[in-house]
Write a protein that holds these residues in place. Structure first.
Motif, PDB file in Angstrom:
ATOM      1  N   ALA A  76      13.168  36.464  -7.834  1.00  0.00           N
ATOM      2  CA  ALA A  76      13.344  35.620  -6.654  1.00  0.00           C
ATOM      3  C   ALA A  76      12.179  35.830  -5.707  1.00  0.00           C
ATOM      4  O   ALA A  76      11.638  36.937  -5.606  1.00  0.00           O
ATOM      5  CB  ALA A  76      14.657  35.944  -5.949  1.00  0.00           C
ATOM      6  N   ASP A  77      11.798  34.774  -5.020  1.00  0.00           N
ATOM      7  CA  ASP A  77      10.782  34.871  -3.973  1.00  0.00           C
ATOM      8  C   ASP A  77      11.483  35.053  -2.634  1.00  0.00           C
ATOM      9  O   ASP A  77      12.382  34.287  -2.284  1.00  0.00           O
ATOM     10  CB  ASP A  77       9.920  33.605  -3.924  1.00  0.00           C
ATOM     11  CG  ASP A  77       9.005  33.474  -5.127  1.00  0.00           C
ATOM     12  OD1 ASP A  77       8.575  34.513  -5.655  1.00  0.00           O
ATOM     13  OD2 ASP A  77       8.729  32.328  -5.540  1.00  0.00           O
ATOM     14  N   LEU A  78      11.048  36.058  -1.896  1.00  0.00           N
ATOM     15  CA  LEU A  78      11.547  36.306  -0.553  1.00  0.00           C
ATOM     16  C   LEU A  78      10.478  35.839   0.429  1.00  0.00           C
ATOM     17  O   LEU A  78       9.379  36.386   0.464  1.00  0.00           O
ATOM     18  CB  LEU A  78      11.842  37.792  -0.356  1.00  0.00           C
ATOM     19  CG  LEU A  78      12.218  38.244   1.061  1.00  0.00           C
ATOM     20  CD1 LEU A  78      13.576  37.682   1.459  1.00  0.00           C
ATOM     21  CD2 LEU A  78      12.225  39.761   1.164  1.00  0.00           C
ATOM     22  N   VAL A 123      10.993  39.709  -5.853  1.00  0.00           N
ATOM     23  CA  VAL A 123      11.947  40.800  -6.023  1.00  0.00           C
ATOM     24  C   VAL A 123      12.886  40.455  -7.172  1.00  0.00           C
ATOM     25  O   VAL A 123      13.030  39.284  -7.541  1.00  0.00           O
ATOM     26  CB  VAL A 123      12.762  41.033  -4.726  1.00  0.00           C
ATOM     27  CG1 VAL A 123      11.852  41.446  -3.577  1.00  0.00           C
ATOM     28  CG2 VAL A 123      13.573  39.795  -4.348  1.00  0.00           C
ATOM     29  N   PRO A 124      13.558  41.447  -7.761  1.00  0.00           N
ATOM     30  CA  PRO A 124      14.548  41.139  -8.801  1.00  0.00           C
ATOM     31  C   PRO A 124      15.667  40.273  -8.225  1.00  0.00           C
ATOM     32  O   PRO A 124      16.152  40.517  -7.117  1.00  0.00           O
ATOM     33  CB  PRO A 124      15.063  42.519  -9.219  1.00  0.00           C
ATOM     34  CG  PRO A 124      13.992  43.480  -8.825  1.00  0.00           C
ATOM     35  CD  PRO A 124      13.392  42.907  -7.576  1.00  0.00           C
ATOM     36  N   ARG A 137      20.327  41.789  -0.999  1.00  0.00           N
ATOM     37  CA  ARG A 137      20.033  43.045  -0.302  1.00  0.00           C
ATOM     38  C   ARG A 137      18.668  42.970   0.377  1.00  0.00           C
ATOM     39  O   ARG A 137      18.497  43.415   1.516  1.00  0.00           O
ATOM     40  CB  ARG A 137      20.080  44.203  -1.307  1.00  0.00           C
ATOM     41  CG  ARG A 137      19.725  45.564  -0.750  1.00  0.00           C
ATOM     42  CD  ARG A 137      19.684  46.577  -1.873  1.00  0.00           C
ATOM     43  NE  ARG A 137      19.099  47.846  -1.456  1.00  0.00           N
ATOM     44  CZ  ARG A 137      18.591  48.729  -2.295  1.00  0.00           C
ATOM     45  NH1 ARG A 137      18.595  48.480  -3.602  1.00  0.00           N
ATOM     46  NH2 ARG A 137      18.088  49.868  -1.853  1.00  0.00           N
ATOM     47  N   ALA A 138      17.697  42.385  -0.327  1.00  0.00           N
ATOM     48  CA  ALA A 138      16.361  42.247   0.244  1.00  0.00           C
ATOM     49  C   ALA A 138      16.369  41.328   1.463  1.00  0.00           C
ATOM     50  O   ALA A 138      15.675  41.568   2.457  1.00  0.00           O
ATOM     51  CB  ALA A 138      15.391  41.722  -0.816  1.00  0.00           C
ATOM     52  N   VAL A 198       8.452  45.314  -5.972  1.00  0.00           N
ATOM     53  CA  VAL A 198       8.009  44.176  -5.176  1.00  0.00           C
ATOM     54  C   VAL A 198       6.598  43.794  -5.587  1.00  0.00           C
ATOM     55  O   VAL A 198       5.755  44.665  -5.835  1.00  0.00           O
ATOM     56  CB  VAL A 198       8.017  44.508  -3.665  1.00  0.00           C
ATOM     57  CG1 VAL A 198       7.575  43.297  -2.851  1.00  0.00           C
ATOM     58  CG2 VAL A 198       9.391  44.968  -3.219  1.00  0.00           C
ATOM     59  N   ALA A 199       6.334  42.492  -5.693  1.00  0.00           N
ATOM     60  CA  ALA A 199       4.985  41.981  -5.938  1.00  0.00           C
ATOM     61  C   ALA A 199       4.694  40.884  -4.936  1.00  0.00           C
ATOM     62  O   ALA A 199       5.571  40.076  -4.621  1.00  0.00           O
ATOM     63  CB  ALA A 199       4.853  41.450  -7.371  1.00  0.00           C
TER      64      ALA A 199
END
Length: 443
Positions: A184-186, A197-198, A204-205, A250-251
């Motif tokens: 997923a993109d945050l 993120v996963p 949670r993020a 995180v990337a």
């Protein structure tokens, strides 16, 4: 167009409206189900509906409250929430008790911060990368369990996008957008730089990002991400550091904000043996009979659920495919907007007179008169405003109709700027022509 202003040129940008990103020197007065707002037509309650998801029973309960305590109408907001208007002075206790009984008030301390929009057609039409309902349930539970999150303003917004880009375009403070690779993109604010993120850790993020925002906003008067003195960039960096410290992989990547589009009106074909019905509410409001038609249809022929959209529409999932077209005709007969050729398609308005003391006109009545005069359906949406605040105005390109002391001003706005000086008129026939021309040609 006729009646052009020949004097001062219009401002390059539009003034702020309630909910725009500006620092606030006073406390957060955003209404809720427990804190009511006093308007000219009585008290106003805003019931948060995370993701716009209502059971038919909850929807019935809101209709009953609107009829017994308020003006009898259910009003939708641009965040898929419900407003009840025209409430009496002494209704607060009963309203709180009933919304709690209906499961719409799970936490008194968090009721105004449960602002979550989600892709309305997620899981219904075979599009998107991920069904976001698990995200919605998890995020709402996390927000209600967080002592820190209770400090968010009533305007702070989360968005859960299933990958199609619809709610990614709405300018939320924290957006989760599903990816095709299972992550997923945050996104923080409107930044193109996102944190990947996963997907299972995405709710949670998102909560962690909101809590970091509160730390960054302390003492600044900022209610939303774009209120922060340093903007969204430093906050995004701080969020990434906190995610890494929490042990999340995180990337950083660059993913442009989607242009987005609301759900198409009509029958939405699903991948299985059921369809969904997508309709709009004229000016975002439904009378008791219209709302009862929706809830009865959802209970008898659908999944027993309504999904309220950030575009002031309603989606009815789980309709048997062979009956979808017939049931859409029932909704059309009830006065709902069922297709792109309806004259109500794309028409919005603030509450106007008599509900708002700041309004200079009965904009809903004037908008209805223009629609009733047979105004052509245009490619651009149109929003009618009773004053310069332009409450509820859309994003992107739209036709701006604003009441003033000398009549209405009609212009096309793109990304907050007018294309040309407005047409000004107090003649109803000229007004209808000006609006139709602007919607059709974008000038």
């Amino acid at each position: 167009m006729v009646g052009m202003l020949a004097a001062m040129p219009p401002p390059a940008t539009l003034p702020a409206q309630p909910g725009d990103a500006v620092s606030r020197a006073r406390g957060d007065a955003c209404p809720g189900a427990l804190r009511l707002h006093r308007a000219d037509d009585g008290a106003l309650a805003r019931v948060r509906v995370p993701g716009g998801v209502l059971s038919a029973g909850q929807a019935d309960g809101l209709r009953e409250l609107a009829g017994r305590l308020g003006d009898g109408e259910v009003h939708l907001t641009s965040r898929g929430n419900v407003q009840l208007r025209g409430l009496g002075e002494e209704c607060g206790g009963e309203l709180a008790s009933r919304t709690s009984e209906m499961g719409l008030l799970p936490s008194e301390r968090h009721e105004r911060v449960r602002n979550v929009v989600a892709s309305p057609l997620s899981g219904l039409d075979g599009r998107g990368e991920r069904e976001v309902r698990p995200w919605l349930s998890a995020l709402d539970a996390l927000v209600c369990a967080s002592e820190e999150a209770a400090g968010l303003s009533g305007r702070f917004l989360f968005a859960l996008d299933d990958g199609r880009g619809d709610v990614d375009a709405l300018g939320a403070d924290v957006t989760l957008r599903a990816r095709g690779d299972g992550d997923a993109d945050l996104r923080i604010g409107a930044l193109e730089s996102v944190a990947r993120v996963p997907a299972d850790e995405a709710p949670r993020a998102a909560l962690l990002a909101a809590e970091v925002f509160l730390e960054a906003a302390a003492g600044s008067g900022a209610w939303r991400v774009t209120d922060l003195p340093g903007g969204a960039g430093p906050l995004s960096d701080a969020v990434v550091r906190r995610l890494l410290a929490a042990g999340l992989p995180v990337a950083r990547e660059v993913v442009p904000v989607a242009e987005g589009a609301p759900p198409a009106l009509g029958v939405v074909t699903g991948p299985g043996d059921t369809d969904a019905l997508s309709v709009g509410l004229p000016l975002g409001r439904a009378g008791a009979a219209q709302w009862r038609t929706l809830t009865d249809l959802a209970r008898r022929y659908g999944s027993g659920e309504l999904r309220l959209t950030p575009w002031r529409g309603v989606v009815v999932p789980g309709v048997e495919r062979g009956r979808a077209a017939e049931l859409l005709d029932v909704l059309d007969a009830a006065g709902l907007v069922t297709g792109p050729r309806s004259p109500w398609t794309g028409v919005g308005a603030c509450i106007g007179r008599p509900g708002c003391a700041k309004s200079l006109a009965d904009v809903r009545g004037d908008a209805a008169a223009t629609v009733g005069a047979g105004a052509a359906v245009g490619t651009l949406p149109v929003h009618w405003s009773g004053c310069e605040r332009r409450c509820g105005r859309p994003r992107g390109a739209w036709v701006d109709v604003v009441a003033g002391p000398d009549g209405y001003r009609v212009s096309v706005v793109r990304d907050g700027r007018r294309d040309a000086p407005p047409c000004v008129t107090d003649d109803p026939s000229v007004l209808a022509t000006a609006v139709a021309t602007a919607r059709a040609t974008g000038t």
